[in-house]
Scaffold this motif. Structure first.
Motif, PDB file in Angstrom:
ATOM      1  N   HIS A   1     -73.054  30.559 -63.275  1.00  0.00           N
ATOM      2  CA  HIS A   1     -71.702  31.139 -63.303  1.00  0.00           C
ATOM      3  C   HIS A   1     -70.800  30.322 -64.248  1.00  0.00           C
ATOM      4  N   GLU A   2     -70.875  28.995 -64.162  1.00  0.00           N
ATOM      5  CA  GLU A   2     -70.028  28.151 -65.020  1.00  0.00           C
ATOM      6  C   GLU A   2     -70.486  28.213 -66.481  1.00  0.00           C
TER       7      GLU A   2
ATOM      8  N   HIS B   1     -68.967  31.243 -67.881  1.00  0.00           N
ATOM      9  CA  HIS B   1     -67.551  31.037 -68.218  1.00  0.00           C
ATOM     10  C   HIS B   1     -67.432  30.380 -69.598  1.00  0.00           C
TER      11      HIS B   1
ATOM     12  N   HIS C   1     -59.131  31.765 -62.844  1.00  0.00           N
ATOM     13  CA  HIS C   1     -59.581  32.795 -63.766  1.00  0.00           C
ATOM     14  C   HIS C   1     -59.107  34.152 -63.265  1.00  0.00           C
TER      15      HIS C   1
ATOM     16  N   GLU D   1     -63.959  36.503 -63.560  1.00  0.00           N
ATOM     17  CA  GLU D   1     -64.857  36.136 -62.458  1.00  0.00           C
ATOM     18  C   GLU D   1     -66.047  37.093 -62.360  1.00  0.00           C
TER      19      GLU D   1
ATOM     20  N   HIS E   1     -61.815  30.438 -57.597  1.00  0.00           N
ATOM     21  CA  HIS E   1     -62.903  31.413 -57.551  1.00  0.00           C
ATOM     22  C   HIS E   1     -62.797  32.247 -56.281  1.00  0.00           C
TER      23      HIS E   1
HETATM   24 ZN   LIG Z   1     -65.614  31.362 -61.972  1.00  0.00          ZN
END
Ligand SMILES: [Zn+2]
Length: 259
Positions: free
Chosen positions: A126-127, A130, A186, A191, A235
């Motif tokens: 997930h990161e 981003h 975010h 997200e 998040h």
């Molecule tokens: Zn995130």
């Protein structure tokens, strides 16, 4: 007066056009004033600021674990050549974040809370998403645009047309805004994008994508269990993001099995 207003509107339109780019991975239009060539310097500057003020682990067994998972996912991502760096921050906080240019931190409590590599891979994937989707730069650009709107269009033109000035500004922002990158929430669109792309990446790297659903269900349980862990303030978790992941699971699983 009319001429000035027309000119101002014209320049504003020109400036905005110059900054709206289409993301190569998602196809979504993004307003980003920071050129991609500045991402690495910006992220490095911000990470150095973080290292000055927090206990950053790069050699501990947990840091090595995060690096092993992170490098495996980054290698099959859409941008394996970013200057990736994966660290653990030795704080009892349930959090993780990504800086521009692929600088990623996972907090100790997050490492401790998710003991399987698959669940940790969901966080790190997930990161990584981003960082690749340039969400930090997009967020910073939005904040910048708001400030510039106050300072006036003249400042906006100066900042975006003078390459040298822009570069200087980006580096200064890196020094000042390390905390901003880490703490700004975010948008919902960012997200959901990071969930989607991150889960695709983890599956391609050989981690069972169903762990992403397990991760967010555990997060939801922790939220309901009282308190508001830091990760959940940037998040927000809800049923919709879990539903979205479940609705696309067959796609993720086919990537997982196809490798
Ligand atoms: Zn995130």
């Amino acid at each position: 007066m009319m001429r000035v207003r027309h000119l101002t509107a014209f320049i504003a339109a020109l400036t905005l056009t110059a900054c709206v780019t289409t993301n190569e991975v998602t196809g979504r239009s993004q307003f980003i004033t920071i050129p991609p060539s500045q991402d690495a310097a910006l992220g490095l500057e911000a990470m150095n600021e973080v290292k000055k003020t927090t206990d950053v682990e790069t050699d501990s067994p947990d840091a090595k674990r995060v690096q092993r998972i992170g490098r495996r996912i980054a290698a099959i991502s859409d941008n394996p050549n970013l200057p990736w760096e994966f660290v653990v921050i030795d704080e009892d906080v349930l959090n993780a974040w990504a800086l521009p240019g692929g600088k990623i931190a996972v907090y100790q409590k997050m490492v401790d809370s998710f003991e399987t590599d698959e669940e940790l891979a969901a966080v790190i994937g997930h990161e990584i998403a981003h960082a690749i989707l340039r969400h930090g730069a997009e967020q910073m650009s939005r904040a910048q645009a708001q400030n510039l709107a106050i300072a006036g269009v003249g400042a906006a033109v100066g900042a975006t047309t003078e390459d040298g000035q822009m570069a200087q500004m980006a580096v200064t922002l890196g020094a000042l805004a390390a905390q901003g990158f880490v703490q700004l929430p975010h948008s919902r669109a960012m997200e959901l994008e990071a969930d989607d792309v991150g889960t695709l990446y983890m599956a391609r790297a050989g981690y069972d994508p169903r762990a992403a659903v397990r991760l967010w269900k555990k997060m939801r349980a922790m939220k309901e269990g009282g308190g508001q862990p830091a990760f959940l303030s940037t998040h927000p978790t809800d049923d919709k993001r879990i539903q979205r992941l479940e609705s696309k699971m067959s796609t993720y699983l086919s990537e997982y099995k196809a490798r």
